[in-house]
Design an enzyme around this catalytic site. Structure first.
Site, short mmCIF file in Angstrom:
data_model
loop_
_atom_site.label_atom_id
_atom_site.label_comp_id
_atom_site.label_asym_id
_atom_site.label_seq_id
_atom_site.Cartn_x
_atom_site.Cartn_y
_atom_site.Cartn_z
N ASP A 27 0.86 -1.18 0.00
CA ASP A 27 0.00 0.00 0.00
C ASP A 27 0.89 1.23 0.00
OD1 ASP A 27 -2.39 1.57 0.35
OD2 ASP A 27 -1.80 1.86 2.43
N CYS A 29 -3.81 -1.13 -1.98
CA CYS A 29 -4.13 0.28 -2.18
C CYS A 29 -5.14 0.43 -3.32
CB CYS A 29 -2.83 1.01 -2.52
SG CYS A 29 -3.03 2.74 -2.87
N THR A 57 -5.90 3.16 -4.93
CA THR A 57 -5.36 4.02 -5.99
C THR A 57 -4.41 3.22 -6.89
OG1 THR A 57 -5.53 5.92 -4.51
CG2 THR A 57 -4.10 6.16 -6.43
N GLU A 114 -5.21 9.56 9.40
CA GLU A 114 -3.80 9.47 9.81
C GLU A 114 -3.53 10.31 11.06
OE1 GLU A 114 -0.76 9.12 7.02
OE2 GLU A 114 -1.89 7.51 6.06
N HIS A 153 -8.20 3.70 3.94
CA HIS A 153 -8.36 4.35 5.24
C HIS A 153 -9.82 4.40 5.71
CE1 HIS A 153 -4.36 5.58 4.24
NE2 HIS A 153 -4.23 6.31 5.33
N1 DGL Z 1 -4.01 3.79 0.06
C1 DGL Z 1 -4.68 4.84 -0.66
C2 DGL Z 1 -5.94 4.27 -1.33
O1 DGL Z 1 -6.49 3.26 -0.92
C3 DGL Z 1 -5.05 6.00 0.23
C4 DGL Z 1 -3.89 6.82 0.69
C5 DGL Z 1 -3.16 7.50 -0.45
O2 DGL Z 1 -3.69 8.46 -1.04
O3 DGL Z 1 -2.06 7.07 -0.76
O4 DGL Z 1 -6.39 4.81 -2.30
#
Ligand code: DGL
Length: 280
Positions: A19, A82, A84, A161, A195
């Site tokens: 991630d 992750c 993204t 966070e 998150h």
């Molecule tokens: N891990 C990212 C997501 O799930 C969120 C945090 C980031 O923007 O890196 O999209």
């Protein structure tokens, strides 16, 4: 998907999970719960987080470096925890890699389709995930008849966070982001960012109890277990003591990661090592 080389997959090999930082621990936690015999190598890109405001090219390059790093542990499969990175890079990673790669977007889309009754699905995620429209694409592949409303919620990641999981500030921001989706009458909401499950109770309280909240982490772990089982790759025996069952690596200082990790995972994360991922 590229050609899978089964010779590379050993049952007792670890699973790689990565991630942009700490958020993917919500996915690792689900894997630990659902398939407790598996070893995990987790990488959190804490030096380069957030990914959610970066370009496809940058996120893909980061993801490729991390896959190279994880492969140095002879992992049998890689979970892109992750959203993204899953949205932007999964296809490229699949093409380039000869072990299975599992992202979180597809499993999340599938759960939402099964959950909706009125055919109105909301997706909340980072700006990058929303602009990729990957949730919409996967949902439409499964069912063309539903309506999807996507909403970027960039302030949720810093709020989580900072530890403001239950806080009036988070309530206020959530109200602003979610009002539109409430007015539209969605009955299912995908928490399309690692998150967001951590503020699930705030989101649930604001969006109302009639809306089903979908946490892609849960379904991702299920899909992983199924894929390993189909390929006869589930680890049959619990790893022995001293086998370093769960290992954590980060690209920046480890202290903050370890503190955060220990607050959400109760399986004893004792330490994390820092690696220079740019050099991998
Ligand atoms: N891990 C990212 C997501 O799930 C969120 C945090 C980031 O923007 O890196 O999209």
């Amino acid at each position: 998907m590229g050609q899978i080389n089964r010779e590379l997959m050993r049952r007792d090999a670890p699973i790689g999970v990565f991630d942009s930082g700490v958020g993917g621990l919500t996915v690792a936690r689900e894997i630990m719960r659902q398939i407790p015999n598996e070893k995990i190598i987790y990488f959190g890109d804490t030096a380069r987080v957030p990914y959610g405001s970066k370009s496809r090219e940058t996120v893909t390059r980061y993801a490729e470096q991390i896959v190279r790093f994880l492969r140095s542990f002879q992992v049998k499969t890689i979970v892109v925890a992750c959203n993204t990175a899953s949205a932007y890079a999964i296809h490229k990673l699949e093409q380039e890699t000869d072990i299975p790669i599992i992202g979180v977007v597809k499993p999340g889309a599938r759960t939402a389709i099964n959950a909706t009754r009125n055919g109105r699905i909301g997706v909340i995620a980072t700006e990058a995930t929303i602009s990729s429209q990957m949730y919409t694409r996967y949902i439409r592949e499964l069912n063309d008849g539903v309506t999807i409303y996507e909403k970027a919620c960039p302030l949720f990641v810093p709020l989580v966070e900072e530890g403001l999981w239950e806080d009036p500030v988070t309530d206020e921001i959530a109200r602003r982001y979610l009002t539109e989706l409430i007015d539209i009458g969605i009955d299912t909401l995908i928490l399309g960012c690692t998150h967001y499950p951590l503020i699930r109770s705030t989101l649930g309280r604001i969006i109302g109890k009639d809306v089903t909240l979908v946490n892609p982490a849960y379904e991702t772990a299920l899909e992983l277990r199924q894929m390993l089982s189909d390929n006869d790759m589930l680890n049959q025996d619990p790893p022995g003591l001293g086998s370093n069952k769960y290992q954590f690596y980060v690209s920046d200082k480890a202290e903050k990661f370890v503190r955060f990790a220990n607050s959400i995972i109760k399986y004893g994360i004792l330490s994390a090592k820092t690696v220079n991922i740019e050099e991998v």
